[in-house]
Design a protein around this motif. Structure first.
Motif, PDB file in Angstrom:
ATOM      1  N   LYS A 169       4.156  -7.855   0.119  1.00  0.00           N
ATOM      2  CA  LYS A 169       2.800  -7.532  -0.321  1.00  0.00           C
ATOM      3  C   LYS A 169       2.733  -6.131  -0.931  1.00  0.00           C
ATOM      4  CE  LYS A 169       0.596  -5.421   3.721  1.00  0.00           C
ATOM      5  NZ  LYS A 169      -0.551  -5.527   4.658  1.00  0.00           N
ATOM      6  N   ASN A 170       3.793  -5.336  -0.765  1.00  0.00           N
ATOM      7  CA  ASN A 170       3.862  -4.004  -1.366  1.00  0.00           C
ATOM      8  C   ASN A 170       4.461  -4.026  -2.766  1.00  0.00           C
ATOM      9  OD1 ASN A 170       2.886  -2.680   1.031  1.00  0.00           O
ATOM     10  ND2 ASN A 170       4.923  -2.978   1.937  1.00  0.00           N
ATOM     11  N   ASP A 171       4.910  -5.189  -3.188  1.00  0.00           N
ATOM     12  CA  ASP A 171       5.477  -5.318  -4.538  1.00  0.00           C
ATOM     13  C   ASP A 171       4.342  -5.384  -5.551  1.00  0.00           C
ATOM     14  OD1 ASP A 171       6.574  -6.935  -6.976  1.00  0.00           O
ATOM     15  OD2 ASP A 171       8.356  -6.388  -5.828  1.00  0.00           O
ATOM     16  N   PRO A 172       4.498  -4.754  -6.720  1.00  0.00           N
ATOM     17  CA  PRO A 172       3.446  -4.800  -7.749  1.00  0.00           C
ATOM     18  C   PRO A 172       3.033  -6.221  -8.137  1.00  0.00           C
ATOM     19  CG  PRO A 172       5.095  -3.151  -8.321  1.00  0.00           C
ATOM     20  CD  PRO A 172       5.622  -3.885  -7.121  1.00  0.00           C
ATOM     21  N   LEU A 173       3.975  -7.163  -8.074  1.00  0.00           N
ATOM     22  CA  LEU A 173       3.644  -8.529  -8.465  1.00  0.00           C
ATOM     23  C   LEU A 173       2.667  -9.188  -7.490  1.00  0.00           C
ATOM     24  CD1 LEU A 173       7.119  -9.938  -9.620  1.00  0.00           C
ATOM     25  CD2 LEU A 173       5.257  -9.029 -11.023  1.00  0.00           C
ATOM     26  N   SER A 174       2.542  -8.642  -6.293  1.00  0.00           N
ATOM     27  CA  SER A 174       1.631  -9.230  -5.318  1.00  0.00           C
ATOM     28  C   SER A 174       0.168  -9.091  -5.739  1.00  0.00           C
ATOM     29  CB  SER A 174       1.830  -8.580  -3.942  1.00  0.00           C
ATOM     30  OG  SER A 174       1.409  -7.219  -3.959  1.00  0.00           O
ATOM     31  N   GLN A 175      -0.097  -8.207  -6.701  1.00  0.00           N
ATOM     32  CA  GLN A 175      -1.458  -8.007  -7.169  1.00  0.00           C
ATOM     33  C   GLN A 175      -1.874  -9.048  -8.203  1.00  0.00           C
ATOM     34  OE1 GLN A 175      -3.236  -5.652  -5.548  1.00  0.00           O
ATOM     35  NE2 GLN A 175      -1.314  -5.432  -4.403  1.00  0.00           N
ATOM     36  N   ALA A 230      11.137  -8.023   3.245  1.00  0.00           N
ATOM     37  CA  ALA A 230      10.175  -7.029   3.709  1.00  0.00           C
ATOM     38  C   ALA A 230      10.626  -5.600   3.441  1.00  0.00           C
ATOM     39  CB  ALA A 230       9.925  -7.212   5.205  1.00  0.00           C
ATOM     40  N   THR A 231      11.931  -5.381   3.369  1.00  0.00           N
ATOM     41  CA  THR A 231      12.428  -3.992   3.305  1.00  0.00           C
ATOM     42  C   THR A 231      13.118  -3.612   1.999  1.00  0.00           C
ATOM     43  OG1 THR A 231      14.535  -4.622   4.356  1.00  0.00           O
ATOM     44  CG2 THR A 231      12.735  -3.935   5.807  1.00  0.00           C
ATOM     45  N   VAL A 232      13.588  -4.588   1.233  1.00  0.00           N
ATOM     46  CA  VAL A 232      14.303  -4.276  -0.016  1.00  0.00           C
ATOM     47  C   VAL A 232      13.362  -4.474  -1.197  1.00  0.00           C
ATOM     48  CG1 VAL A 232      16.277  -4.831  -1.478  1.00  0.00           C
ATOM     49  CG2 VAL A 232      16.484  -4.995   1.019  1.00  0.00           C
ATOM     50  N   PRO A 233      13.111  -3.428  -1.984  1.00  0.00           N
ATOM     51  CA  PRO A 233      12.189  -3.562  -3.131  1.00  0.00           C
ATOM     52  C   PRO A 233      12.701  -4.571  -4.156  1.00  0.00           C
ATOM     53  CG  PRO A 233      12.614  -1.243  -2.622  1.00  0.00           C
ATOM     54  CD  PRO A 233      13.603  -2.043  -1.835  1.00  0.00           C
ATOM     55  N   ARG A 238       3.082 -10.768   9.654  1.00  0.00           N
ATOM     56  CA  ARG A 238       4.025 -10.048  10.511  1.00  0.00           C
ATOM     57  C   ARG A 238       5.058  -9.294   9.671  1.00  0.00           C
ATOM     58  NH1 ARG A 238       6.877 -14.181  13.343  1.00  0.00           N
ATOM     59  NH2 ARG A 238       4.787 -14.717  14.067  1.00  0.00           N
ATOM     60  N   TYR A 239       5.512  -9.918   8.595  1.00  0.00           N
ATOM     61  CA  TYR A 239       6.533  -9.299   7.743  1.00  0.00           C
ATOM     62  C   TYR A 239       5.939  -8.662   6.487  1.00  0.00           C
ATOM     63  CZ  TYR A 239      10.318 -11.343  10.500  1.00  0.00           C
ATOM     64  OH  TYR A 239      11.198 -11.654  11.507  1.00  0.00           O
ATOM     65  N   GLU A 240       4.615  -8.658   6.387  1.00  0.00           N
ATOM     66  CA  GLU A 240       3.918  -8.102   5.220  1.00  0.00           C
ATOM     67  C   GLU A 240       4.408  -8.740   3.923  1.00  0.00           C
ATOM     68  OE1 GLU A 240       4.419  -3.788   5.702  1.00  0.00           O
ATOM     69  OE2 GLU A 240       2.401  -3.749   6.575  1.00  0.00           O
ATOM     70  N   LEU A 241       4.362 -10.086   3.926  1.00  0.00           N
ATOM     71  CA  LEU A 241       4.788 -10.866   2.775  1.00  0.00           C
ATOM     72  C   LEU A 241       3.614 -11.702   2.265  1.00  0.00           C
ATOM     73  CD1 LEU A 241       8.180 -12.189   4.211  1.00  0.00           C
ATOM     74  CD2 LEU A 241       7.877 -10.259   2.657  1.00  0.00           C
ATOM     75  N   VAL A 242       3.707 -12.145   1.010  1.00  0.00           N
ATOM     76  CA  VAL A 242       2.677 -12.999   0.429  1.00  0.00           C
ATOM     77  C   VAL A 242       3.332 -14.128  -0.362  1.00  0.00           C
ATOM     78  CG1 VAL A 242       0.892 -11.216   0.292  1.00  0.00           C
ATOM     79  CG2 VAL A 242       2.496 -11.504  -1.610  1.00  0.00           C
ATOM     80  N   LEU A 243       2.641 -15.275  -0.422  1.00  0.00           N
ATOM     81  CA  LEU A 243       3.063 -16.401  -1.251  1.00  0.00           C
ATOM     82  C   LEU A 243       2.290 -16.380  -2.552  1.00  0.00           C
ATOM     83  CD1 LEU A 243       3.221 -19.346   1.295  1.00  0.00           C
ATOM     84  CD2 LEU A 243       5.155 -18.326   0.098  1.00  0.00           C
ATOM     85  N   LYS A 244       2.969 -16.640  -3.658  1.00  0.00           N
ATOM     86  CA  LYS A 244       2.325 -16.637  -4.962  1.00  0.00           C
ATOM     87  C   LYS A 244       2.755 -17.853  -5.777  1.00  0.00           C
ATOM     88  CE  LYS A 244      -0.042 -12.787  -4.864  1.00  0.00           C
ATOM     89  NZ  LYS A 244      -1.489 -12.743  -5.117  1.00  0.00           N
TER      90      LYS A 244
END
Length: 317
Positions: free
Chosen positions: A180-186, A242-245, A261-267
């Motif tokens: 979810k911290n990746d720019p593509l998550s937006q 979760a940890t590797v950009p 829990r892992y701060e991930l998102v599905l797209k």
């Protein structure tokens, strides 16, 4: 040949050592060696050979051991059936693909197990072919097999030839999993071109033996991807994402709690290959579901239905 000989051979295979097997069987090493030799003479084949990695089965030995394990499992099942007062153990074994809804179902199943009894559960995450082999040769009770629907005829024929039955669990398309911290998550929808330069995390053991590995990879993996990390553990894949950009993975529908829990998102991803997967539950034709099996299957379908309703992916009937 007797039941004891079968137990000897199975224990030697498990330990890859006459010495260790003798210890586990509470017998002397010379007696165990003699028992294996008598078994080989009775069968007229060499069951084991010595290698730098220990004692391993010969090709004929592997075939024999598959029968031996099956016979021992049937004897154990028969004993438990006619001596229920001595059966205070819950046994369950299954091989599965790496999928969150299956793992979540297993967790809930274990949490609700009868803790007044002994428990022996085996939960093996692996590829489709290994899952089938575990049922046929290693006497696992159940397996969940995942395959692309383009390979359906192969798996249908193979299960029939191996004397196995199956029922459909779920059919779905893989989705894009990213941090979810990746720019593509937006983005509401990710374009396949957006993934250029990213690292794909993928399982390293897709396997359909009737096809060359090059054809399997072509069906399972985008040939334009130049950066990949192959993993075999579901926990490792989530940690990497979760940890590797700039990493991503194609996955089946995933529970929201695990994503958080892992701060991930599905797209959703536009331009990706249209790949439809199916999960099926399979076992030997003669195998009858135990009460414990039915408890797990109930949890499995509950998890499937929860995710199916959320993601709009109706399960196969």
């Amino acid at each position: 040949m007797n039941i004891a000989h079968l137990k000897y051979a199975v224990e030697v295979e498990k330990t890859a050592s006459i010495t260790k097997a003798a210890e586990n069987l509470f017998m002397g090493q010379p007696n165990l060696s003699r028992g294996i030799k008598e078994l080989e003479e009775t069968l007229g084949v060499k069951i084991f050979k010595r290698t730098s990695k220990g004692i391993v089965p010969t090709p004929q030995g592997e075939e024999f051991l598959g029968y031996a394990k099956s016979i021992l499992a049937q004897i154990e099942e028969m004993e438990s059936l006619y001596k229920p007062e001595k059966n205070n153990k819950l046994k369950f074994s299954i091989s599965v693909p790496r999928a969150s809804y299956i793992a979540d179902a297993f967790s809930k199943f274990v949490r609700e197990a009868d803790m007044s009894k002994e428990i022996e559960f085996s939960f093996k995450e692996t590829n489709a072919m290994r899952a089938i082999r575990n049922v046929v040769q290693e006497n696992y009770g159940l397996a969940i097999v995942r395959y692309q629907t383009i390979f359906e005829s192969f798996f249908t024929n193979m299960l029939r030839d191996k004397g196995m039955k199956s029922e459909n669990i779920w059919e779905f398309e893989y989705q894009l999993l990213i941090s979810k911290n990746d720019p593509l998550s937006q983005k509401d929808i990710v374009d396949i071109e957006d993934l250029s330069g990213y690292i794909e995390i993928c399982h390293g053991d897709p396997f359909v033996p009737s096809l060359p590995m090059s054809d399997i990879k072509k069906a399972e993996m985008d040939e334009n991807v130049t950066k990949r990390v192959y993993v075999y553990s579901r926990g490792s894949q989530l940690d990497l994402l979760a940890t590797v950009p700039h990493t991503y993975m194609w996955v089946s529908p995933t529970d929201v709690e695990q994503l958080e829990r892992y701060e991930l998102v599905l797209k959703p991803c536009r331009g990706n290959k249209h790949r439809v997967y199916r999960d099926i539950l399979t076992s030997k034709k003669e195998y009858k579901y135990t009460a414990v099996d039915k408890q797990f299957i109930e949890k499995l379908y509950e998890e499937r239905d929860l995710l199916s309703a959320k993601f709009g992916t109706p399960h196969a009937e």
